[in-house]
Design a protein around this motif. Structure first.
Motif, PDB file in Angstrom:
ATOM      1  N   GLY A  46       0.799  -1.223   0.000  1.00 50.09           N
ATOM      2  CA  GLY A  46       0.000   0.000   0.000  1.00 50.09           C
ATOM      3  C   GLY A  46       0.833   1.276   0.000  1.00 50.09           C
ATOM      4  N   TYR A  96     -11.050  -6.109  -3.866  1.00 48.22           N
ATOM      5  CA  TYR A  96     -11.120  -4.745  -3.339  1.00 48.22           C
ATOM      6  C   TYR A  96     -10.991  -3.822  -4.519  1.00 48.22           C
ATOM      7  CZ  TYR A  96      -8.499  -0.862  -0.870  1.00 48.22           C
ATOM      8  OH  TYR A  96      -8.003   0.324  -0.383  1.00 48.22           O
ATOM      9  N   GLY A 155      -9.199  -4.525   2.787  1.00 42.38           N
ATOM     10  CA  GLY A 155      -8.426  -3.301   2.973  1.00 42.38           C
ATOM     11  C   GLY A 155      -8.197  -3.029   4.445  1.00 42.38           C
ATOM     12  N   ASP A 156      -7.085  -2.362   4.717  1.00 42.32           N
ATOM     13  CA  ASP A 156      -6.730  -2.020   6.079  1.00 42.32           C
ATOM     14  C   ASP A 156      -6.431  -0.520   6.089  1.00 42.32           C
ATOM     15  OD1 ASP A 156      -5.641  -1.760   8.593  1.00 42.32           O
ATOM     16  OD2 ASP A 156      -4.375  -3.543   8.446  1.00 42.32           O
ATOM     17  N   PRO A 157      -7.245   0.344   6.702  1.00 42.46           N
ATOM     18  CA  PRO A 157      -8.162   0.052   7.804  1.00 42.46           C
ATOM     19  C   PRO A 157      -9.652   0.034   7.474  1.00 42.46           C
ATOM     20  CG  PRO A 157      -7.710   2.385   7.833  1.00 42.46           C
ATOM     21  CD  PRO A 157      -7.007   1.816   6.614  1.00 42.46           C
ATOM     22  N   GLU A 158     -10.060   0.066   6.192  1.00 41.01           N
ATOM     23  CA  GLU A 158     -11.499   0.122   5.905  1.00 41.01           C
ATOM     24  C   GLU A 158     -12.255  -1.049   6.543  1.00 41.01           C
ATOM     25  OE1 GLU A 158      -8.981   0.377   3.687  1.00 41.01           O
ATOM     26  OE2 GLU A 158      -9.748   1.104   1.767  1.00 41.01           O
ATOM     27  N   ASP A 178     -11.071   5.616   2.857  1.00 39.98           N
ATOM     28  CA  ASP A 178      -9.935   5.660   3.776  1.00 39.98           C
ATOM     29  C   ASP A 178      -9.120   6.926   3.552  1.00 39.98           C
ATOM     30  OD1 ASP A 178      -8.398   5.039   1.568  1.00 39.98           O
ATOM     31  OD2 ASP A 178      -7.225   3.503   2.565  1.00 39.98           O
ATOM     32  N   LYS A 224      -5.405   8.181   3.177  1.00 34.80           N
ATOM     33  CA  LYS A 224      -4.098   7.569   2.902  1.00 34.80           C
ATOM     34  C   LYS A 224      -2.915   8.426   3.359  1.00 34.80           C
ATOM     35  CE  LYS A 224      -5.365   4.381  -0.729  1.00 34.80           C
ATOM     36  NZ  LYS A 224      -6.661   4.747  -1.294  1.00 34.80           N
ATOM     37  N   ARG A 234      -7.385  -8.551  -1.193  1.00 38.55           N
ATOM     38  CA  ARG A 234      -7.575  -8.892   0.220  1.00 38.55           C
ATOM     39  C   ARG A 234      -8.358  -7.743   0.852  1.00 38.55           C
ATOM     40  NH1 ARG A 234      -5.122  -4.170   1.541  1.00 38.55           N
ATOM     41  NH2 ARG A 234      -3.571  -3.736  -0.032  1.00 38.55           N
ATOM     42  N   GLY A 267      -0.203   3.271   4.691  1.00 35.96           N
ATOM     43  CA  GLY A 267      -1.130   2.157   4.432  1.00 35.96           C
ATOM     44  C   GLY A 267      -2.572   2.565   4.695  1.00 35.96           C
ATOM     45  N   ASN A 285      -7.154  -4.593  -5.157  1.00 37.02           N
ATOM     46  CA  ASN A 285      -6.380  -5.365  -4.197  1.00 37.02           C
ATOM     47  C   ASN A 285      -7.102  -6.696  -4.039  1.00 37.02           C
ATOM     48  OD1 ASN A 285      -4.364  -3.400  -3.644  1.00 37.02           O
ATOM     49  ND2 ASN A 285      -5.826  -2.296  -2.384  1.00 37.02           N
TER      50      ASN A 285
HETATM   51  N1  GLY Z   1      -6.534   0.932   2.778  1.00 35.85           N
HETATM   52  C1  GLY Z   1      -5.605   0.678   1.765  1.00 35.85           C
HETATM   53  C2  GLY Z   1      -5.154  -0.707   1.657  1.00 35.85           C
HETATM   54  O1  GLY Z   1      -5.630  -1.594   2.342  1.00 35.85           O
HETATM   55  O2  GLY Z   1      -4.281  -0.962   0.846  1.00 35.85           O
END
Ligand code: GLY
Length: 408
Positions: A150, A259, A279-282, A202, A204, A277, A216, A275
């Motif tokens: 990310g 994603y 998402g982090d942090p969504e 999110d 960024k 997988r 990320g 993506n």
């Molecule tokens: N929120 C962005 C990511 O998971 O890459």
């Protein structure tokens, strides 16, 4: 159902919480997990990106399902190795994971599937880089073609910075800039069918008002009060379903979480990136509103049986997550700072990301350290609950954005 969850971040803690809330789950195991997951799962020090080690662990534990959180195990072929021995797995195989692993491959699939995306050039040399930057003009969008957790994307008006990032990447994708707000839409996919989760947004950049370098992700909220009600369906029709059909046609069906990173531009919906997988942090915000038991849905997807699952059900209102990061992130984060956490509340709780326990004391062990989640009747109420709990987190070496949930 016995589940093995791979990963150790805030996303995995959120997934773990949602999985153990499903009454069909009898045991949750995590590798390697984190101190938050330790409270709800049995942790194993197994390397999640080693296909042999993960297969051994899954067989030893006789798990019914493996859920893969981060991208590294997917790109390493962990899902293929598990499926080869007959273990149901939520996560795409190595060849389908290239949708995230290579921006150039993703562009090719999008073009073949008729998915709307930004015009782009794949560049290898200084001459190609400069020609692409001049063709599209500022702001310059420069993406490392490979996996960069990310952090491989630079968007800048500074041509010198754009060239420097492009040259540090090797193979690089340079794109036309997309105006308009960005959003994320996740779809749980079984190879042929998909179910959308709630659209989320999110943040960024590391600093308030979107200042500073990309990270990320420093926070997120869902759903999006400003977005068209039909957005999720539009993304399913124009993006997710055509992409699944194209992946099937190529003989690499996509099973897992797709994603779609979207830009809602003045010219219409465009895909910024895929993506493969959660998402982090969504995910931390989205799962806070999910009512349907998650394990059953992921298991059905892993078995190619999403037709047995109805539409997902959601709580009313909104959810929001604020990331507490270690001073120095996204550069070199300061490790080891002591953390003392308040008790969770009904509509606000703390998720662990980069933490560990040293001599009985919780300390920071990563860039993004905690995620503080709030729920409420709307985004403002969710925001007040998240920041209210965050005020009571005792972590002197941490910092966070103060504007999560305020539209930008
Ligand atoms: N929120 C962005 C990511 O998971 O890459």
């Amino acid at each position: 159902m016995k589940i093995l969850l791979l990963g150790s971040g805030g996303r995995e803690h959120a997934l773990g919480r949602a999985l153990v809330a499903d009454p069909s789950v009898t045991e949750l195991h995590a590798a390697p997990g984190n101190p938050g997951l330790a409270a709800i799962a049995t942790l194993h020090s197994t390397d999640p990106a080693s296909p042999v080690a993960v297969v051994d662990l899954a067989q030893l534990l006789h798990v019914d399902l493996v859920v893969i959180g981060p991208e590294a195990p997917l790109v390493a072929g962990v899902a293929d190795a598990l499926r080869d021995v007959g273990i149901d797995t939520f996560g795409p195989g190595k060849e389908a994971a290239v949708l995230e692993g290579s921006k150039a491959f993703a562009k090719e699939v999008m073009q073949a599937a008729g998915v709307p995306t930004a015009d782009a050039r794949v560049c290898m040399t200084r001459g190609e880089i400069e020609a692409a930057l001049d063709e599209f003009g500022a702001p310059y969008v420069v993406k490392n073609d490979g996996l960069a957790a990310g952090k491989g994307v630079v968007v800048t008006d500074d041509r010198v910075e754009a060239i420097a990032h492009a040259e540090s990447c090797g193979r690089v994708v340079i794109e036309d800039f997309l105006d308009g707000p960005e959003a994320s839409l996740f779809a749980i996919c079984d190879g042929e069918r998909a179910l959308p989760l709630l659209p989320a947004q999110d943040y960024k950049r590391v600093g308030d008002n979107d200042e500073g370098p990309n990270t990320g992700g420093m926070g997120a909220y869902c759903p999006l009060p400003w977005a068209d009600e039909g957005l999720a369906q539009q993304v399913m029709d124009e993006v997710i379903n055509p992409t699944l059909a194209e992946m099937c046609r190529r003989g690499t069906p996509f099973v897992g979480l797709l994603y779609a990173g979207l830009a809602l531009t003045s010219k219409g919906l465009r895909i910024v990136e895929f993506n493969v997988r959660f998402g982090d942090p969504e995910t931390q915000a989205v799962l806070a509103l999910l009512k349907t038991p998650l394990a059953g849905v992921l298991h059905a997807a892993a078995r190619g049986e999403l037709d047995t699952v109805g539409e997902l059900e959601w709580r009313d209102g909104a959810a929001l997550v604020v990331v507490e990061a270690a001073e120095g992130y996204p550069g070199l984060p300061q490790p080891g700072g002591a953390i003392n956490l308040p008790e969770d509340e009904p509509d606000a709780y703390v998720l662990h990301a980069g933490t560990r326990v040293d001599d009985g004391q919780l300390v920071a062990a990563g860039g993004r350290v905690l995620g503080i989640v709030g729920r409420g009747a709307d985004v403002d109420a969710a925001r007040a609950n998240a920041y209210g709990l965050l005020d009571r987190v005792d972590y002197a070496d941490g910092f966070h954005r103060t504007d999560i949930g305020i539209p930008h």
